[in-house]
Design a protein around this motif. Structure first.
Motif, PDB file in Angstrom:
ATOM      1  N   GLY A  55       0.775  -1.238   0.000  1.00  0.00           N
ATOM      2  CA  GLY A  55       0.000   0.000   0.000  1.00  0.00           C
ATOM      3  C   GLY A  55       0.804   1.284   0.000  1.00  0.00           C
ATOM      4  O   GLY A  55       0.249   2.361  -0.194  1.00  0.00           O
ATOM      5  N   VAL A  56       2.116   1.211   0.215  1.00  0.00           N
ATOM      6  CA  VAL A  56       2.970   2.402   0.184  1.00  0.00           C
ATOM      7  C   VAL A  56       3.466   2.585  -1.248  1.00  0.00           C
ATOM      8  O   VAL A  56       4.036   1.668  -1.839  1.00  0.00           O
ATOM      9  CB  VAL A  56       4.172   2.270   1.148  1.00  0.00           C
ATOM     10  N   LYS A  57       3.260   3.786  -1.803  1.00  0.00           N
ATOM     11  CA  LYS A  57       3.627   4.075  -3.191  1.00  0.00           C
ATOM     12  C   LYS A  57       4.916   4.885  -3.255  1.00  0.00           C
ATOM     13  O   LYS A  57       5.102   5.821  -2.476  1.00  0.00           O
ATOM     14  CB  LYS A  57       2.537   4.911  -3.868  1.00  0.00           C
ATOM     15  N   PHE A  58       5.790   4.511  -4.192  1.00  0.00           N
ATOM     16  CA  PHE A  58       6.932   5.366  -4.506  1.00  0.00           C
ATOM     17  C   PHE A  58       7.300   5.202  -5.973  1.00  0.00           C
ATOM     18  O   PHE A  58       6.959   4.214  -6.603  1.00  0.00           O
ATOM     19  CB  PHE A  58       8.121   5.127  -3.562  1.00  0.00           C
ATOM     20  N   ALA A  59       7.960   6.234  -6.499  1.00  0.00           N
ATOM     21  CA  ALA A  59       8.286   6.288  -7.923  1.00  0.00           C
ATOM     22  C   ALA A  59       9.793   6.427  -8.103  1.00  0.00           C
ATOM     23  O   ALA A  59      10.536   6.497  -7.128  1.00  0.00           O
ATOM     24  CB  ALA A  59       7.562   7.468  -8.573  1.00  0.00           C
ATOM     25  N   GLN A  60      10.182   6.470  -9.348  1.00  0.00           N
ATOM     26  CA  GLN A  60      11.548   6.640  -9.840  1.00  0.00           C
ATOM     27  C   GLN A  60      12.201   5.270 -10.021  1.00  0.00           C
ATOM     28  O   GLN A  60      12.393   4.506  -9.080  1.00  0.00           O
ATOM     29  CB  GLN A  60      12.403   7.547  -8.961  1.00  0.00           C
TER      30      GLN A  60
END
Length: 142
Positions: A58-63
């Motif tokens: 459920g934790v979102k991160f990008a790159q």
């Protein structure tokens, strides 16, 4: 639980998919169509209005590189110590430089921007490949 959200193409999502496959870790995927992307940005669905995005429980991160480094640490591919991890990081950053070096050819070749893809292949991609692949080949011999 890992969920990758990326466009329905290889691009920056492919090394993430490959890393999960190499590690033998299951991955749920959401393939975004270009016509849906504008709405996603408008609704702040992704961090930094960017893809790829990885959701971990459920934790979102990008790159891309942050995601790859996370996967490497989680699956034991980041190295046995900080120095080995730094060497792996340097190769990842060099790969990012390589991708940026041929971006004009790639975008023209995919039809994202106007341009002569064949000419850009000669003037853009081939010199980038010659320069950057030498670095990767040197590291693989050590």
């Amino acid at each position: 639980h890992y969920k990758l959200t990326y466009f329905d193409l290889r691009g920056r999502g492919e090394p993430i998919r490959m890393m999960f496959a190499i590690a033998g870790v299951p991955l749920e995927e959401k393939r975004v169509q270009m016509e849906d992307w504008e709405e996603m940005v408008k609704n702040n669905v992704t961090p930094f209005d960017a893809l790829p995005m990885l959701e971990v429980d459920g934790v979102k991160f990008a790159q891309t590189l942050a995601i790859l480094r996370y996967i490497a640490r989680e699956t034991g591919y980041s190295g046995a110590d900080n120095l080995t991890a730094a060497l792996a990081d340097s190769l990842a950053d060099q790969y990012a430089d390589f991708v940026m070096a041929f971006q004009d050819w790639h975008c023209a070749n995919c039809g994202y921007i106007p341009g002569d893809a064949a000419a850009l292949y000669e003037s853009n991609y081939l010199p980038a490949e010659a320069k950057h692949f030498a670095f990767f080949e040197q590291r693989s011999r050590r």
